[in-house]
Structure formats: C-alpha cells, structure tokens
Write an enzyme that holds these catalytic residues in place. Structure first.
Site, short mmCIF file in Angstrom:
data_model
loop_
_atom_site.label_atom_id
_atom_site.label_comp_id
_atom_site.label_asym_id
_atom_site.label_seq_id
_atom_site.Cartn_x
_atom_site.Cartn_y
_atom_site.Cartn_z
CG HIS A 291 -1.98 0.98 1.28
ND1 HIS A 291 -1.77 2.33 1.35
CD2 HIS A 291 -3.33 0.82 1.24
CE1 HIS A 291 -2.93 2.96 1.36
NE2 HIS A 291 -3.88 2.06 1.29
CG HIS A 334 -0.42 5.86 9.78
ND1 HIS A 334 0.90 5.51 9.71
CD2 HIS A 334 -0.48 7.16 9.41
CE1 HIS A 334 1.62 6.54 9.31
NE2 HIS A 334 0.80 7.56 9.13
CD GLU A 340 -3.36 11.04 8.80
OE1 GLU A 340 -4.42 10.37 8.79
OE2 GLU A 340 -2.24 10.53 8.63
CG HIS A 364 -7.68 10.13 12.76
ND1 HIS A 364 -8.01 9.67 11.50
CD2 HIS A 364 -8.71 9.76 13.57
CE1 HIS A 364 -9.16 9.03 11.56
NE2 HIS A 364 -9.61 9.07 12.81
CG HIS A 370 -5.59 7.25 12.22
ND1 HIS A 370 -4.52 7.87 12.82
CD2 HIS A 370 -5.39 7.39 10.89
CE1 HIS A 370 -3.73 8.39 11.90
NE2 HIS A 370 -4.23 8.10 10.71
#
Length: 437
Positions: A291, A334, A340, A364, A370
């Site tokens: 990813h 993460h 964020e 976040h 999260h």
C-alpha cells in the site's frame, strides 16, 4: 451556467487579461504609465516579498476604475463569532474525533462570511506561521459585501451547493468535486443559493504549490494545464454602502465604501485566484504489492522551511483501480507525526462506510492511532484479490499538517456534532494471533 465563465489555463502561469468590453486597457511595455488608458489606476498586488527569488516571486498588476484605498477606516466586525484562531479556548484532546454533517442554517439569511466556523488549527497569523480548518454553512449570497484575508490563503472545498465567486480578477464558478484557491489579499464575494456547505483550509506561511514529482517524472497527479484562472471582468457600480470585510491577525474588521471593488478592467501577473476539478487528477498507485503512502494523492502542498515537510497538504482519495497482490488494500493502521483532518464530499469512505458521512469530518491528531474499522478489516483480509474499482461514486479528502492542531470550542461543543462513540468502531477488533503458525 458554467459556459458563462471563461478561464485561462495553467498553474502559476504569467497571464494577462482585459475585459473584452475595453480593449487596449493593458499598458504595453511597462506596468505604471504616467497616465493609464481610459483613466484607470494602476495598482500592484504582491503575493511575495519584492526580493523573493524569481521562481518564488508572485505579483499582479491591476488596472482599475478606483484604487482599493478608497474606503472608510476599518472597525471590528462581530458577525461571525465562531470564526477565529484562538487555539487555547479548549483543553488539549488527543482522542480520535469524528463529526456528523455540520448543519446548514435552516432559516434566516446567512451569507458566506457570517457562515464561517473554525473547527481546528494551530499557529499564529501575526507570525505568519500556522494552519486553520474552517467550514462554511450558508444559504444566501453576499450582497454589497466583499471579503479578503490578510492572514493567508483559502483553499475552498464545496460539499453541498455550487459557489459563484466574483473576484477582482474575474468570476469563478466552483461546484462539489472542484476546489477554488483565493490567495492572501484577494477580494472576493460568494454567491450561494439555498443550503450550502463546504470546507476551507487556510495557510499562513506560504502559498499552495504543486508537489514535486521526483521519480514519477514529468507527468502525473494534478497537471498544471488543468488549473483555471478567471479572465478579467469588471462592474462600475455605485452604491450607498459596500462593505469590505477583512480577516486581520485572526480577527474580522469591516470598512465601507460607495462602489464595488470588482472594478478591475484589466490585469497581468502570476498572482491570481484559480480553480481545479478533482476529476482531472491523474492517480498514481502500486501495480504489484503493498500500500503506497497517501502522499501519492497530494493535489497541492504548502511547504514549510523543512524539506519534505508541509505546513499543509491537500490530499484526495479518488476513484481508481486496486490491483495489488497478497496485500491488505485499504489504508493500514497508522500513527503519524502529522495531523490528519478528513472530509467527505459525497459517497462513502472505503475504510469506514458507516459513520463517516458527506458534510462531516474526522480529526486524527499527532501520534493518535487510527485505521480501518472491524468490518473493513475483516472484509479486506478475506477478499479475493482480483482487480477491482475503489471509491467509485465517492470523493473524500484530507487536510494534513505538520502542526499539532487544537479544536475550537465550537468544534468540540457548540456545534454538537462530535461523535462521542467514534472510538467504538475499533473496540470489537479481535485477536487472531496463534503461536502455532
């Protein structure tokens, strides 16, 4: 109609434009002639220090019917009490936060300025260092009123309802799934009709730029040719009272004049407002395994003095193909040294299809963990890995900042949209560990 709006194309280009009703209004070979054509005034709007390097130097020359200095003294304006940069009014809160859709005014007349509400932010406008996140919630056009921001740039993300924005440079129409950037000092008026809602990212330090592409090469992400700047358009209109609202050092002020400020007949330069359609974004992604970091979805960035670290990035998660092999495809769990803030324009976000709704948001904060909820994790962990479309019918975005953002009292309490049960979406994640493998 969109066809009524004309644009020049290219990001950061040096443009020149004059209203076709007044050909020959731009001076030739110089910026400030002794007498401008048609009795116009020459006025420079600087977006950088005079001595900034040529690659960073931004300014435009405006040729207008009256200079912008013709107004009464500014006095404090109290019409938008929840729009500010007081980051100490609430105690710090590291928890994951999610807001239900913010309410549009159900009745009465609320324009763009009075409908501004600050959700979170950090820094100090006086020191030209910081970021703020706002929402606008309005239902009426600005009439005989203009706004400009002395503190920084606005990146506007419509979510519900289109905006018709009149600027000193010309007119812009921006709809959901488009963005508009109104840079520091530019006067503009927003016409909204009916319930209208959207998000704003404000930066104090610098202007937004296209991110460097590095090994991607010359093409990809948001291409410069797809950015649109309005052509010159003016009105010569006298009124009894025209308000000029200014955001200055985090507070609002208002002055009055007897004419429209949108009287620029011609202009040239590289400091101008612009719009961009998010559907034009060229997505880069993995075609083998793993990813990629969300930085590959950066549309615009406002860099800090630290290389590779942004005061703010504007990131989108557009429709795309997902083809990675032996890979957990949704966003991974993460903890981040960035803040964020996410919003949803339409559709449903792939990692949380339930509680994250269009017109709402999430935050976040730095190093707060999260990631996907249980339903998303279980489905992606057991899905057949074949090429599939991701995020069709959806557009989510993220305002990411290297600064640790504080939530305002309005965002934490007054708006009454904060989801106290947000944390529960992770509580049922099960232990799958087995020592026998």
């Amino acid at each position: 109609m969109e066809s009524d709006y004309k644009y020049l194309t290219g990001f950061g280009s040096h443009f020149e434009s004059e209203d076709p009703r007044c050909p020959g209004s731009l001076p030739e070979g110089q910026n400030s002639p002794q007498k401008c054509a048609r009795g116009l005034y020459a006025e420079q709007l600087s977006g950088s220090a005079f001595t900034a390097p040529r690659t960073e130097n931004t300014r435009s020359w405006l040729y207008r019917i009256r200079p912008s200095v013709v107004h009464t003294p500014f006095v404090r304006y109290h019409g938008a009490p929840h729009f500010h940069d007081n980051w100490t009014e609430q105690p710090p809160d590291p928890n994951q936060m999610r807001w239900s859709p913010f309410d549009v005014p159900p009745s009465g007349r609320v324009d763009f300025v009075d409908g501004l509400h600050t959700v979170c932010g950090a820094g100090d406008a006086r020191g030209r260092h910081g970021v703020a996140v706002h929402v606008y919630l309005c239902n009426a056009p600005m009439e005989n009123r203009a706004f400009y921001n002395s503190d920084g740039d606005f990146l506007i993300v419509p979510q519900q309802g289109s905006l018709e924005i009149t600027t000193e440079f010309g007119r812009i129409r921006v709809a959901p799934n488009e963005i508009a950037v109104l840079q520091q000092g530019m006067r503009f008026a927003v016409s909204a009709s009916g319930p209208t809602r959207g998000y704003i990212l404000e930066v104090y330090d610098n202007h937004f730029k296209l991110p460097d592409l590095g090994p991607i090469g010359a093409n990809g992400l948001a291409n410069p040719r797809d950015f649109k700047t309005p052509v010159a358009w003016f009105e010569d209109r006298q009124v009894d009272k025209f308000e000029i609202v200014s955001k200055f050092q985090g507070a609002l002020f208002v002055a009055q004049q007897k004419h429209s400020p949108f009287d620029v007949v011609a202009w040239h330069g590289n400091y101008a407002p612009y719009k961009y359609n998010l559907a034009d974004y060229m997505v880069i992604n993995s075609v083998s395994f793993d990813h990629c970091d969300p930085s590959i979805f950066t549309v615009l960035t406002c860099p800090s003095s630290r290389p590779g670290t942004a005061i703010a990035d504007f990131v989108i998660f557009p429709p795309r193909w997902s083809v990675q092999e032996h890979t957990f495809r949704p966003p991974y769990y993460h903890r981040n040294c960035m803040s964020e803030f996410m919003g949803l324009i339409y559709g449903s976000y792939e990692a949380k299809e339930g509680g994250f709704r269009p017109g709402g948001a999430s935050l976040h904060s730095m190093m707060t963990p999260h990631g996907p909820d249980k339903k998303c994790f279980e489905a992606a962990s057991n899905a057949k890995l074949e090429p599939q479309r991701v995020a069709d019918g959806t557009q989510s975005f993220m305002f990411e900042s290297s600064l640790s953002m504080a939530v305002t009292k309005w965002g934490a309490e007054t708006c009454q949209k904060l989801d106290a049960k947000y944390y529960e979406c992770w509580q049922t994640l099960e232990k799958h560990f087995s020592i026998s493998e």
